[in-house]
Design a protein around this motif. Structure first.
Motif, short mmCIF file in Angstrom:
data_model
loop_
_atom_site.label_atom_id
_atom_site.label_comp_id
_atom_site.label_asym_id
_atom_site.label_seq_id
_atom_site.Cartn_x
_atom_site.Cartn_y
_atom_site.Cartn_z
N UNK A 234 0.79 -1.14 -0.03
CA UNK A 234 0.14 -0.01 0.10
C UNK A 234 0.80 1.07 0.13
N UNK A 235 0.85 2.11 -1.04
CA UNK A 235 1.55 3.37 -1.06
C UNK A 235 1.46 4.12 0.66
N UNK A 236 2.59 4.64 0.90
CA UNK A 236 2.58 5.26 2.38
C UNK A 236 1.61 6.18 2.61
N UNK A 237 1.39 7.11 1.23
CA UNK A 237 0.15 8.17 1.45
C UNK A 237 -0.55 8.23 0.19
N UNK A 238 -1.75 8.81 0.10
CA UNK A 238 -2.39 8.84 -1.06
C UNK A 238 -3.79 9.81 -0.72
N UNK A 239 -3.85 10.61 -1.63
CA UNK A 239 -5.00 11.89 -1.09
C UNK A 239 -6.42 11.08 -1.45
N UNK A 240 -6.95 10.14 -1.09
CA UNK A 240 -8.06 9.64 -1.11
C UNK A 240 -8.77 9.41 0.06
N UNK A 241 -9.99 9.82 0.33
CA UNK A 241 -10.61 9.08 1.60
C UNK A 241 -12.02 8.31 1.18
N UNK A 242 -12.43 7.32 1.92
CA UNK A 242 -13.47 6.74 1.61
C UNK A 242 -14.34 6.44 2.85
N UNK A 243 -15.53 7.01 2.74
CA UNK A 243 -16.31 7.11 4.29
C UNK A 243 -17.84 7.28 3.85
N UNK A 244 -18.76 6.61 4.55
CA UNK A 244 -20.06 7.13 4.28
C UNK A 244 -20.48 8.26 4.80
N UNK A 245 -20.43 9.44 3.85
CA UNK A 245 -20.78 10.86 4.63
C UNK A 245 -22.27 11.03 5.07
N UNK A 246 -23.08 10.34 4.49
CA UNK A 246 -24.42 10.39 5.03
C UNK A 246 -24.72 10.29 6.35
N UNK A 247 -23.38 9.61 7.20
CA UNK A 247 -23.72 9.55 8.73
C UNK A 247 -23.13 10.81 9.33
N UNK A 248 -22.82 11.91 8.74
CA UNK A 248 -21.89 13.06 9.27
C UNK A 248 -22.82 13.57 10.62
N UNK A 249 -24.14 13.51 10.49
CA UNK A 249 -24.85 14.01 11.50
C UNK A 249 -24.48 13.45 12.93
N UNK A 250 -24.04 12.08 12.65
CA UNK A 250 -24.09 11.05 14.03
C UNK A 250 -22.50 11.08 14.41
N UNK A 251 -21.67 11.70 13.66
CA UNK A 251 -20.24 11.43 13.90
C UNK A 251 -19.66 12.42 15.17
#
Ligand code: FDP
Length: 368
Positions: A234-251
């Motif tokens: 796995x590259x040590x860094x990479x500018x991509x994130x992956x998350x279900x942003x629909x859950x934001x109000x509960x974070x």
């Protein structure tokens, strides 16, 4: 294979010798010496390890062959899913209260049937079964324990988006006879091997025994997996994130702050990250393994332990991520592989992917 052979490095295989000491024997890496157009099959890749280990019993190889057979059968069902009557829900819910899809049930049955008679495992556990899965009467109990999520990404089945199978192999803890739940409740660090199959634009099986991650692509005409991705890192860094942003109000504020930072010019690298989210862990993890970045399914106000299962999802993926040079934590400073499971279907928050990206998540979330 003997008890320790499954964890031996491939290119510098350590061979057990009679007095218990280990001698390092260099062997050519797979692919380098094959010298022909056939390439390395998954079978051969596993067998090469077994052959070089004194006292190998073939148990690990046999178990792996059963898993690979199940993967090929599931792949063929997935490909024909719209034609055979296997799309849609069964009408039942599983132990987590989630809708069970017909293909979930089918994949579960295929895996159990392919493995139960081999004599390699003493017990199995599946995300789809409330309790442990015993070996049927009359079949021998082996020294390994197999846990799996037979079909990950259920909500994507009917819309023809990549889905997958995840598996995790441990040695049994109990001495003999039928395996117990105690054999299943082991920390991720104790895994002998872990892997997944992705049913995507092609079918791939990716596995590790903790010392390198290797990917095999199914040639559907031959019906065999061939080595296509050797020693994945796995590259040590990479500018991509992956998350279900629909859950934001509960974070929690920390998770919200972390994602806000990634989307701003304050992100590492000085510009916003890209977002990719399939909603199938196997697919999101596979992309992260190949391209780098970070995948997260955090705990939130509604579900403090998140959604993903420790034994069937987080721990095997964490084993693969670390073997590929990446990292996997719960977002609060604990390495996934160090978590002692208390229950079969335990959930855990998961932050996984590039080492520096997971570290940045941890640091930002800790600021609250
Ligand atoms: P699914 O519910 O579709 O089976 O493990 C469950 C899982 O998928 C993961 O594969 C996936 O990463 C996650 O849930 C998606 O959850 P959300 O739909 O809440 O984003």
């Amino acid at each position: 294979m003997g008890d320790s052979e499954a964890q031996l490095p491939l290119a510098q295989l350590a061979v057990s010798i009679d007095n218990g000491a280990m001698a390092n024997v260099s062997i050519p890496p797979p692919g380098a010496s094959s010298g022909d157009e056939l390439g390395w099959t998954l079978d051969r890749h596993i067998l090469e390890r077994q052959r070089r280990v004194q006292g190998a019993t073939g148990d690990f190889t046999g178990l792996f062959q059963s898993i690979a057979l199940a993967a090929r059968v599931i792949a063929s069902k997935v490909q024909k899913a719209g034609l055979a009557d296997v799309l849609g829900a069964t009408g039942a819910t599983n132990v987590q209260g989630e809708t069970v899809q017909k293909l979930d049930v089918l994949a579960n049955r295929i895996l159990i049937r392919c493995v139960e008679a081999g004599g390699h495992v003493c017990v199995m556990a599946s995300e789809e079964n409330d309790e442990i899965i015993p070996i049927p009467a009359g079949y021998p109990h082996g020294k390994y324990v197999l846990m799996f999520d037979p079909l990950d990404g259920s909500s994507n089945i009917d819309v023809n988006i990549s889905i997958g199978t995840i598996f995790s192999i441990h040695r049994r803890r109990t001495a003999s006879g039928p395996g117990t739940v105690e054999d299943c409740l082991q920390r991720g660090t104790e895994q002998v091997a872990a892997g997944y199959v992705i049913y995507g634009s092609s079918t791939m099986l990716v596995y590790t025994t903790g010392d390198g991650v290797h990917g095999f692509t199914l040639d559907p005409l031959v019906g065999e997996f061939f080595l296509s991705h050797e020693n994945l890192q796995i590259p040590a860094t990479s500018p991509t994130y992956s998350i279900n942003e629909g859950n934001r109000s509960r974070w929690t504020p920390g998770v919200a702050r972390w994602v806000d930072t990634l989307k701003s010019n304050d992100a590492p690298g000085g510009k916003p990250y890209g977002l990719r989210y399939v909603g199938t862990l196997v697919a999101d993890f596979h992309r992260t393994l190949l391209r780098g970045g970070v995948f997260a399914y955090p705990g939130d106000k509604k579900a403090p332990e998140g959604k993903l299962r420790l034994l069937y999802e987080a721990a095997p993926m964490a084993f693969i991520a670390e073997a590929a040079g990446g990292a996997a934590t719960n977002g609060a400073g604990t390495r996934i592989l160090d978590i002692e499971p208390g229950q079969l279907h335990q959930r855990v928050p998961l932050f996984i992917g590039s080492r520096d990206e997971v570290r940045f998540a941890e640091e930002t979330i800790a600021k609250g």
